[in-house]
Design an enzyme around this catalytic site. Sequence first.
Site, PDB file in Angstrom:
ATOM      1  N   ASP A 107     -11.459  14.663 -22.892  1.00  0.00           N
ATOM      2  CA  ASP A 107     -12.766  14.430 -23.173  1.00  0.00           C
ATOM      3  C   ASP A 107     -12.947  14.406 -24.689  1.00  0.00           C
ATOM      4  O   ASP A 107     -12.314  13.675 -25.337  1.00  0.00           O
ATOM      5  CB  ASP A 107     -14.085  15.084 -22.552  1.00  0.00           C
ATOM      6  CG  ASP A 107     -15.403  14.455 -22.965  1.00  0.00           C
ATOM      7  OD1 ASP A 107     -15.508  13.431 -23.508  1.00  0.00           O
ATOM      8  OD2 ASP A 107     -16.351  15.012 -22.517  1.00  0.00           O
ATOM      9  N   VAL A 157     -17.610  11.837 -14.755  1.00  0.00           N
ATOM     10  CA  VAL A 157     -16.838  11.380 -13.263  1.00  0.00           C
ATOM     11  C   VAL A 157     -16.663  12.560 -12.472  1.00  0.00           C
ATOM     12  O   VAL A 157     -16.077  13.645 -13.007  1.00  0.00           O
ATOM     13  CB  VAL A 157     -15.818  10.598 -13.535  1.00  0.00           C
ATOM     14  CG1 VAL A 157     -15.879   9.069 -14.260  1.00  0.00           C
ATOM     15  CG2 VAL A 157     -14.651  11.263 -14.356  1.00  0.00           C
TER      16      VAL A 157
END
Length: 183
Positions: A107, A157
């Site tokens: 990320d 997710v």
Amino acid sequence: MESNDVQADLKHVLYTREQIEGRVRELADEIDRDYEGRDLLIVGVLKGAVMIMADLARALHSHVTMDWMAVSSYGSGTQSSGVVRILKDLETDLMGKHVLIVEDIIDSGLTLSWLKANLQSRGPASLEICTLLRKPEGAKVEIDVKYVGYDIPNEFVVGYGLDFAEKYRNLDFIGTLAPHIYE
Ligand code: IMP
Ligand code: MG
């Protein structure tokens, strides 16, 4: 668990079990080619990388050794801080070895850039990164990633190793959570 088992918790399915399986095989083929004739150590980052490590390792046609690390990133909630603590270190001496770090998702990149620098200081012959997922919009640091399964939008997710509050890791697919789960 399959998507039917958690239908009410999901916004949508991002990648099915079959899609992930196919993509992991493609990554394995690339890795086989790139490391031909060399001994490779793959390092899984617990706990999220368990599924991709297991599938990637089995899709390879070459011998590899496997080791594991667990790190925790200090910071509030879901935001990574870049301050990392080693919870479980490797058992393998990296000196002179070809090392591939295997991750579930990148990320901000803060965790992995710390980890890469840490492992680099141990003298491997080479050090590369393989991640199943990457969120380009989340990037806070430039990090060179050799193998990427999928670049995904900046959404939270779960599944195939990825968790929300330690749940959903055992989904056999990757999906986005419905807002009522995390709000
Ligand atoms: P980074 O330091 O921001 O790159 O953090 C990466 C770590 O944050 C991953 O190893 C995951 O544990 C977690 N993470 C980031 N995005 C997600 C997500 O969408 N779902 C689940 N975990 C995530
Ligand atoms: Mg992780």
